[in-house]
Every structure is written in structure tokens, then in C-alpha cells.
Write a protein that holds these residues in place. Structure first.
Motif, PDB file in Angstrom:
ATOM      1  N   ASP A  83     -32.765  47.657 -44.305  1.00  0.00           N
ATOM      2  CA  ASP A  83     -33.430  47.629 -45.613  1.00  0.00           C
ATOM      3  C   ASP A  83     -32.762  48.674 -46.519  1.00  0.00           C
ATOM      4  O   ASP A  83     -32.571  49.823 -46.115  1.00  0.00           O
ATOM      5  CB  ASP A  83     -34.918  47.972 -45.381  1.00  0.00           C
ATOM      6  CG  ASP A  83     -35.779  47.711 -46.605  1.00  0.00           C
ATOM      7  OD1 ASP A  83     -35.393  46.900 -47.455  1.00  0.00           O
ATOM      8  OD2 ASP A  83     -36.870  48.330 -46.681  1.00  0.00           O
ATOM      9  N   HIS A  84     -32.418  48.288 -47.719  1.00  0.00           N
ATOM     10  CA  HIS A  84     -31.810  49.198 -48.703  1.00  0.00           C
ATOM     11  C   HIS A  84     -30.585  49.970 -48.196  1.00  0.00           C
ATOM     12  O   HIS A  84     -30.509  51.188 -48.339  1.00  0.00           O
ATOM     13  CB  HIS A  84     -32.847  50.198 -49.245  1.00  0.00           C
ATOM     14  CG  HIS A  84     -33.855  49.554 -50.141  1.00  0.00           C
ATOM     15  ND1 HIS A  84     -33.590  49.193 -51.443  1.00  0.00           N
ATOM     16  CD2 HIS A  84     -35.131  49.167 -49.911  1.00  0.00           C
ATOM     17  CE1 HIS A  84     -34.655  48.619 -51.968  1.00  0.00           C
ATOM     18  NE2 HIS A  84     -35.598  48.584 -51.071  1.00  0.00           N
ATOM     19  N   GLU A 150     -39.187  54.439 -52.349  1.00  0.00           N
ATOM     20  CA  GLU A 150     -39.343  54.071 -50.959  1.00  0.00           C
ATOM     21  C   GLU A 150     -38.365  54.922 -50.167  1.00  0.00           C
ATOM     22  O   GLU A 150     -37.163  54.812 -50.371  1.00  0.00           O
ATOM     23  CB  GLU A 150     -39.027  52.588 -50.769  1.00  0.00           C
ATOM     24  CG  GLU A 150     -39.233  52.103 -49.354  1.00  0.00           C
ATOM     25  CD  GLU A 150     -38.864  50.641 -49.196  1.00  0.00           C
ATOM     26  OE1 GLU A 150     -37.793  50.247 -49.688  1.00  0.00           O
ATOM     27  OE2 GLU A 150     -39.642  49.916 -48.584  1.00  0.00           O
ATOM     28  N   HIS A 186     -42.385  49.904 -55.247  1.00  0.00           N
ATOM     29  CA  HIS A 186     -42.525  50.485 -53.904  1.00  0.00           C
ATOM     30  C   HIS A 186     -43.705  51.465 -53.906  1.00  0.00           C
ATOM     31  O   HIS A 186     -44.056  52.011 -54.950  1.00  0.00           O
ATOM     32  CB  HIS A 186     -41.249  51.235 -53.518  1.00  0.00           C
ATOM     33  CG  HIS A 186     -40.088  50.330 -53.224  1.00  0.00           C
ATOM     34  ND1 HIS A 186     -38.863  50.480 -53.817  1.00  0.00           N
ATOM     35  CD2 HIS A 186     -39.969  49.263 -52.392  1.00  0.00           C
ATOM     36  CE1 HIS A 186     -38.030  49.543 -53.360  1.00  0.00           C
ATOM     37  NE2 HIS A 186     -38.677  48.793 -52.507  1.00  0.00           N
ATOM     38  N   HIS A 216     -39.557  42.706 -52.996  1.00  0.00           N
ATOM     39  CA  HIS A 216     -39.795  44.049 -52.436  1.00  0.00           C
ATOM     40  C   HIS A 216     -41.075  44.618 -53.039  1.00  0.00           C
ATOM     41  O   HIS A 216     -41.589  44.102 -54.024  1.00  0.00           O
ATOM     42  CB  HIS A 216     -38.634  44.978 -52.782  1.00  0.00           C
ATOM     43  CG  HIS A 216     -37.429  44.787 -51.924  1.00  0.00           C
ATOM     44  ND1 HIS A 216     -36.885  45.793 -51.170  1.00  0.00           N
ATOM     45  CD2 HIS A 216     -36.672  43.681 -51.685  1.00  0.00           C
ATOM     46  CE1 HIS A 216     -35.831  45.318 -50.517  1.00  0.00           C
ATOM     47  NE2 HIS A 216     -35.671  44.050 -50.817  1.00  0.00           N
TER      48      HIS A 216
HETATM   49 ZN   LIG Z   1     -37.497  47.748 -51.054  1.00  0.00          ZN
END
Ligand SMILES: [Zn+2]
Length: 331
Positions: A83-84, A150, A186, A216
Motif C-alpha cells: 500500500d502506498h 495515513e 485517510h 482509499h
Molecule cells: Zn491510502
């Protein structure tokens, strides 16, 4: 083993019109809870680790725990997703660990805090697509920016995705799925008033691009969980999220992957706080991590039902990663 790529899982979900939750993990109990929910509801699942989570675990620990989830659940299609990811270097590390799916977030520069340019996003995404596809791994990218933070990642400013730019970006990068910004954030404090998502933007994007769309910052931040956290000594006034009905509408309009991190954190925190307040004599980690695991499993199972994922594990015939490599080689 039922390791699937993000592409396999999301193409199937897009075809059948349901959503697949991608749940963030940091430790064994979270992974076990998500897999228990997937097994109970017979759902395909994406377990995802952020760069911060991988770093916290020295990369290998979390990677091996995620692999255990795949090995222990041969009947459930599982994607191990980064993720990311912020750079090709992070992506390579994740793929070396066995991840079958990666996100490169080129909407931000490598520091993860500053909004980048369109040209930078295309350049970094293309380099990741080229590398990942050669290894049979699928790629998610992002265009537009979300609000909130996040794991310290995020510019903090919402910049809705421009549908035409999204179409151009997909054509120029050959990415497998695209995260878009339609007003989600987020974290646990998403909206000042009522949740307000730009469904018109989503509709325009869906009409222009043909790959799975990702949302997201899509936790619902249920009031019951916030009340529970606050009741047992927490302090989270005014936390809000995206109502489940809005997510169901987004799925109908073409979203296939829904990222959920905050809600899992809330379920765990409320369960642990309850044990500490009600039975202060307890000090064995299993006495509070066990109930946290149970609470998380039940939360995730309810998401799988709400997103329409349940019952779909049997639809997939996950190929080995080797076969996926062939699949990309012919592309
Ligand atoms: Zn995200």
C-alpha cells in the motif's frame, strides 16, 4: 497456494460488480482475523501492508506472516499488496518478499508528503509497471490526492481526480488499477459535516477508463466503535467516516477495491480498552490481543457481506505467479 495478483482479483470483481476490501495489516492477529473472516464468508481478499508497516516489522517479519496467510488458506484467493509504495526501490523490496500486487503512489513525491506533478507520476508509475509486470505482479497507481494522513503519508489536501487526466494516465502507464480521489480522506476524521462524495466524478471516470477503480480512505468509522473507544477511556470526539451505503453506491458505480484501515484499528482499540478497564488484573498479551482478533474478524466479515464479496472465493482459479508472468509476457 492461493496467491493471486491484485489484477486477477479485481478484474473478476469488476466483471461481476462487487467490491473487494483491502485490509491493512501490521501484525499476526490482524492477519489471522482477516483470513478468518474471508474463510467464514468465502471471500477473495487483499491483505495490504503500507511502507510504514513493513518498515516497523523490518520488512521480513510482516512479509512472512502474510505468506503464512496464503499458505494456511489454500481455498481463498489472497493478494499480498504493498500500500502506498513511494519508489521503485520500495516496490522491488516488496516483490522480493513475495508480494503479488503493488501500489505506486506517484501522486506524491518520494517523501510521501508533497503533491507531485502529472509528469512525475507518469514517469515513476511507468518504471514500476515495467518492473512489476516482468515479475508477474500487478500495479495500482493513484491520480488526484486524498485528504488526511495515513502512516504519515499524504499532502493533507484533497484534489479531486480529473476524469480526462485519469484516462490519459491509464493510457500512458498501462497500470492495472487506479486509485481516484472523489472526496474521501485517510484517518478517522474524514468529514466536518455529512459525508460528501463526488459520485458524478466517479461516473465520468468509469465511463472513460476500463480498469478496476480503487477507493482509499474508505473506512466507515462506525459510531458504535467510537462510542466504545470513548466509553473505555479513549478520546476520539467527532470522528466520522464514509457510510456503508455510500460505499455500496460507489461499488454500483464501478469501484472494485475498497481500502479499510481505520475501522480495523478502531475494532482492535475498543476491544483492548474494554479488557484493560473491565479486568485490570490481566497482563497476558493473549488476554487482550485474542479479543481484539475476534472483534476484528467480526468487523471484516460484516464488510465482506456489505461489499458483496462473500461467496465469491469459488469463482477464482488463481494461477501461480509463474503463470501470471506468462500472462504479462503476452500482453
Ligand atoms: Zn491510502
Amino acid at each position: 497456494m492461493a496467491l493471486a495478483t491484485g489484477k486477477q482479483i479485481l478484474d473478476e470483481a469488476k466483471k461481476k460488480g462487487y467490491g473487494v476490501g483491502a485490509y491493512n495489516v501490521n501484525n499476526m492477529e490482524q492477519i489471522q482475523a482477516i483470513m478468518a473472516a474471508a474463510k467464514e464468508t468465502q471471500s477473495p481478499v487483499i491483505i495490504q501492508a503500507s511502507r510504514g508497516a513493513l518498515k516497523y516489522s523490518n520488512f521480513t517479519y510482516l512479509g512472512y506472516l502474510m505468506k503464512a496467510a496464503v499458505i494456511e488458506n489454500p481455498d481463498i484467493p489472497v493478494a499480498m499488496h504493498l500500500d502506498h509504495g513511494n519508489s521503485l526501490e520500495t516496490v522491488i523490496k516488496a516483490i522480493d518478499l513475495g508480494f503479488s500486487s503493488v501500489m505506486i503512489d506517484g501522486s506524491l513525491t518520494e517523501d510521501g508528503k508533497t503533491a507531485s506533478t502529472y509528469d512525475y507520476n507518469v514517469k515513476v508509475t511507468r518504471s514500476v509497471v515495467e518492473y512489476a509486470h516482468s515479475k508477474g505482479v500487478s500495479v495500482e497507481a493513484e491520480i488526484g490526492t486524498l485528504g488526511g494522513l495515513e502512516d504519515g503519508v499524504g499532502s493533507g489536501k484533497i484534489h479531486l481526480t480529473d476524469p480526462k487526466e485519469a484516462k490519459k494516465f491509464v493510457d500512458e502507464t498501462s497500470v492495472d488499477s487506479l486509485a481516484i480521489a472523489i472526496g474521501t480522506s485517510h484517518g478517522a476524521y474524514k468529514f466536518k459535516g455529512a459525508a460528501n462524495l463526488a459520485f458524478n466524478v466517479l461516473k465520468e471516470i468509469r465511463a472513460l477508463i476500463d480498469i478496476p477503480i480503487v477507493l482509499h480512505g474508505a473506512s466507515s468509522v462506525p459510531k458504535e466503535l467510537i462510542d466504545e473507544v470513548n466509553k473505555y477511556g479513549g478520546k476520539m470526539p467527532g470522528a466520522t467516516g464514509v457510510p456503508i451505503e455510500s460505499l455500496q453506491k460507489a461499488i454500483k458505480l464501478g469501484v472494485s477495491k475498497i481500502n479499510v484501515d481505520t475501522d480495523g484499528r478502531l475494532a482492535i482499540t475498543s476491544a483492548i480498552r474494554k479488557v484493560f478497564i473491565e479486568t485490570p488484573e490481566k497482563f497476558d498479551p493473549r488476554d487482550y490481543l485474542g479479543p481484539a482478533r475476534t472483534a476484528l474478524a467480526s468487523l471484516i466479515a460484516s464488510k465482506m457481506k456489505a461489499f458483496g464479496t462473500s461467496g465469491h472465493a469459488k469463482d477464482y482459479a488463481p494461477q501461480s505467479l509463474g503463470d501470471m508472468k506468462k500472462l504479462y509476457a503476452t500482453k
